[in-house]
Scaffold this active site. Structure first.
Site, mmCIF file in Angstrom:
data_model
loop_
_atom_site.group_PDB
_atom_site.id
_atom_site.type_symbol
_atom_site.label_atom_id
_atom_site.label_comp_id
_atom_site.label_asym_id
_atom_site.label_seq_id
_atom_site.Cartn_x
_atom_site.Cartn_y
_atom_site.Cartn_z
ATOM 1 N N GLU A 381 39.739 31.684 39.813
ATOM 2 C CA GLU A 381 39.611 31.568 38.353
ATOM 3 C C GLU A 381 39.187 30.177 37.880
ATOM 4 O O GLU A 381 39.524 29.751 36.775
ATOM 5 C CB GLU A 381 40.918 31.979 37.658
ATOM 6 C CG GLU A 381 41.247 33.452 37.839
ATOM 7 C CD GLU A 381 42.434 33.903 37.013
ATOM 8 O OE1 GLU A 381 43.215 33.029 36.568
ATOM 9 O OE2 GLU A 381 42.588 35.108 36.816
ATOM 10 N N GLU A 462 41.287 41.366 40.325
ATOM 11 C CA GLU A 462 42.563 41.425 39.616
ATOM 12 C C GLU A 462 42.377 42.249 38.353
ATOM 13 O O GLU A 462 41.319 42.225 37.723
ATOM 14 C CB GLU A 462 43.073 40.031 39.215
ATOM 15 C CG GLU A 462 43.539 39.142 40.346
ATOM 16 C CD GLU A 462 44.076 37.808 39.837
ATOM 17 O OE1 GLU A 462 44.649 37.777 38.724
ATOM 18 O OE2 GLU A 462 43.913 36.801 40.540
#
Length: 754
Positions: A381, A462
């Site tokens: 991320e 995710e």
């Protein structure tokens, strides 16, 4: 010849560290490894308690076997910023907390006793990935993986790299590269022999090459009658390398499998056939002891993912995980997405160089695992960083051209440097944000995320998680919505051929920093709780297996009229792989099939029982006296599952269940024990919050407190062997449910059974 023995026992642990005292024995506590520097409470603690320095010491006594040989200590991992000293002299430093390192003692050992001192610094050093920003997990200090004493002759095998070739052909081949270790720089003349063996140890092929010190590659071709490694049939082979030089001999073996794995614009293909990825993310953390769990606990997590949750892939979020875990993924056929340490933050030049080295360490440790199908070479991320990620990809492709790279991001229109666009898609739930006018949707079309004009290999890494945290004891209606969200994303992934699959966040709840979670140092993002007890959402995954493997039938209800807002149990999800579910309630009987209208793409859509299935008069029955319910699952017209839910549940049974009845006496083996409070028909009582007392008699230690409280009707703990063989008795006492016992045994030469 090579000798590798456990170096886990007889350490002395103490608080703090002073380099000036590294050559002096310190007073402290005797410990065995793996070890967590600070044993934490279950929740509500100060995570800075372990963010400091600690000292581990151990005596190594000179042995005649050391003479003329290479002597080293191999650390599977230590958290973090480790420095190893021998008799006060610094031998090696290793910053990364997730990969192995080796302390070479050759030429420095004296006759008699020698003092090994290891400094561990749990501080969140901004020069070391993943530190420098905020991270949504804990990095527990300690020597938390195994340590080994390694002896070899002066010239030995450093590493093996195995590359299967012509995998899908009837006639296969394999290339075996042997890298040598020659720290003394001796002149070498020798031979390397590679033996290919099957699971029974039978030699299938042999190759020989000469070496004068350089790496050599041995090719074995024309291999017939070999099987593929697959998720349903994970056939493993072994390469034995034998080195003979004028400085001695060495032997090293590695397992591998013949398989192809490719992410394409049309989805993921394993051995040339399409396979939709359905997985979960896993942290390597456990209650109380953090990372410091040994082989059995690591293998058990792999078993739960594969055989209880019926996933086909796990992502090692967000760092390389235990070799025991990965070895077991190889054995049971669980695919792995492995990635370098990191969480959103990218540091300076030195930090980036350490992360680049993490790519090397990860790949060189794990390149023979057939379970690993993709390398994660981007900080989870993080924002784009062109030069940095050009280099991580370049290095990964140089080290292992057989696997694709991925880079997990949550930002859209991110620079695509990897082979697979790996995306955390949290769009489901964003429609609830103030000012949002998005319709409810599970996943975005890939090109909305990539910003590219073309489709590329694409994987959801995710979803869920922080968008809808759910506790095992939450209200039924929230848990039902938690279930729906996992169903919707998996259904969307199955319905889009360009999406290779989806990996849910996450396998189980985990401890975290104060900046995240529910303020109690727990993120309740899992489909299981921290003790690996399933929430309802766990059965979203479990129900996708074929009923020939396991029949799954889990109604998403506590079966109480007033548990939901307004009341009742409708709509009632039944997570199942049955063809039909029959519900009996008083005089009503309804048989309902899967809801293909709402979930057309799932292998096994849930049965959704709602107002569509009842007349007005029948719905009136639900307003009368609350009745017990009976559920029956049918496959091929035959009843295969039955469940009764009581209208008037009362505490009746204290259930105590151990994952195994056997522990290895040596090596800090462990076993999970689950305690459940059951009603008169055997269902968990979700709101019984009583405490239970635990007593352990025999050669085992209770990890955690001796009194614990039910959460969602269950709780658990781990037992750890203490080094001696013998019988172990666990006694659990409840003021309302009485006493229950479980008998185990610690065996000197046994292996904990699954």
């Amino acid at each position: 010849m090579r000798s590798v023995t456990s170096f886990n026992d007889s350490w002395v642990f103490s608080e703090g560290f002073n380099a000036a005292d590294a050559g002096k024995p310190q007073t402290g506590d005797p410990v065995s490894l793996p070890h967590n520097a600070v044993e934490l409470p279950f929740n509500y603690f100060d995570e800075t308690s372990y963010q400091r320095a600690f000292t581990y010491q151990k005596i190594i006594t000179w042995h005649p076997d050391f003479a003329g040989r290479e002597v080293s200590i191999v650390f599977d991992a230590a958290m973090a910023d480790a420095v190893v000293y021998l008799n006060g002299e610094e031998i090696v430093a290793h910053k990364d907390g997730y990969t192995p390192f080796e302390a070479r003692l050759t030429g420095r050992l004296k006759e008699g006793d020698n003092l090994i001192t290891v400094k561990i610094d749990g501080s969140e050093n901004p020069e070391i990935p993943p530190f420098g920003g905020r991270i949504d997990y804990l990095t527990y200090a300690g020597i938390y993986r195994d340590v080994w004493l390694k002896l070899t002759d002066p010239v030995s095998i450093a590493n093996i790299k195995i590359e299967p070739r012509d995998v899908l052909s009837d006639t296969k081949a394999v290339a075996v590269r042997c890298d040598l270790s020659n720290p003394q720089g001796r002149a070498i003349a020798g031979t390397v022999t590679a033996l290919l063996r099957d699971a029974n140890g039978e030699v299938l092929a042999e190759a020989v090459a000469e070496t004068s010190g350089e790496s050599v590659t041995l090719d074995m071709t024309g291999l017939k009658g070999l099987s593929l490694w697959d998720v349903d049939a994970p056939v493993l082979y072994q390469v034995d390398l034998q080195l003979r030089t004028d400085h001695g001999r060495d032997r090293l073996a590695s397992r591998f499998g013949f398989r192809t794995a490719e992410f394409t614009v049309d989805g993921f293909r394993l051995n040339g056939r399409p396979l939709k990825i359905r997985g979960l993310n896993r942290h390597q953390a456990f209650p109380y002891v953090g990372y410091a769990m040994g082989r059995s606990a690591q293998e058990r997590d792999a078993e739960l993912l594969k055989h209880k949750l019926h996933c086909n892939l796990v992502r090692t979020s967000h760092y390389p995980q235990s070799k025991w875990f990965l070895d077991h993924c190889d054995r049971i056929g669980l695919l792995v997405f492995e990635e370098i340490p990191g969480w959103q933050h990218i540091g300076g030049a030195a930090w980036k160089q350490e992360a680049i080295q993490n790519v090397r360490r990860m790949i060189e440790r794990d390149w023979n695992h057939p379970s690993i199908v993709i390398w994660g070479v981007r900080i989870n991320e993080s924002q784009d960083s062109h030069d940095f990620y050009v280099e991580t990809n370049r290095l990964a492709r140089e080290l292992d051209p057989t696997r694709q790279t991925g880079g997990v991001r949550y930002i859209t229109d991110s620079e695509f440097l990897e082979d697979v666009y790996t995306m955390n898609d949290f769009i489901l739930g964003n429609e609830e944000l103030p000012g949002s006018n998005r319709p409810r949707t599970a996943l975005r079309p890939q090109q909305e995320c990539t910003g590219l004009s073309r489709k590329v290999p694409y994987l959801i890494t995710e979803f869920g998680g922080h968008m809808y945290p759910t506790k095992i004891y939450d209200q039924e209606q929230r848990q039902a919505e938690h279930v729906r969200r996992h169903l919707e994303v998996l259904n969307a992934a199955h319905g889009d051929a360009s999406i290779s699959g989806a990996i849910g966040w996450c396998m189980f709840d985990y401890n975290t920093h104060k900046d995240f979670g529910s303020g109690d140092r727990i993120c309740y993002h899992g489909v299981m709780d921290m003790f690996r007890e399933p929430k309802f959402a766990a059965f979203v995954y479990a129900s996708q297996c074929d009923p020939s493997e396991e029949v799954v039938m889990k109604p998403v209800t506590f079966w109480a009229r007033g548990e939901r807002n307004i009341g009742g149990v409708l709509p009632l999800f039944v997570l199942t792989n049955c063809d039909e579910i029959e519900l009996k309630y008083g005089s009503l009987t309804k048989r309902v099939g899967p809801d293909r209208e709402s979930f057309p793409h799932l292998p096994h859509a849930p049965v959704v029982i709602d107002h569509r299935h009842f007349t007005k008069d029948e719905l009136g029955v639900w307003g009368m006296k609350w009745e017990s319910a009976e559920f029956t699952g049918f496959v091929g017209g035959k009843a295969v599952a039955h469940l009764r839910m009581a209208a008037d549940p009362v505490p009746m049974t204290l259930e105590v269940e151990a994952d195994s009845k056997t522990l290895r006496a040596e090596g800090r083996d462990s076993v999970r024990v689950i305690i459940r409070a059951l009603d008169q028909v055997g269902n968990v009582l979700p709101f019984l919050n009583d405490a239970v007392d635990i007593a352990v008699d025999g050669p085992a230690r209770l990890i955690g407190p001796g009194q614990i409280v039910f959460q969602g009707g269950s709780t658990g703990f781990w037992l750890e062997s203490t080094g001696a063989a013998g019988n172990i008795r666990v006694i659990v006492t409840s003021s309302r449910l009485g006493t229950a016992r479980v008998e185990l045994s610690a065996t000197a030469d046994g292996v904990a059974s699954a």
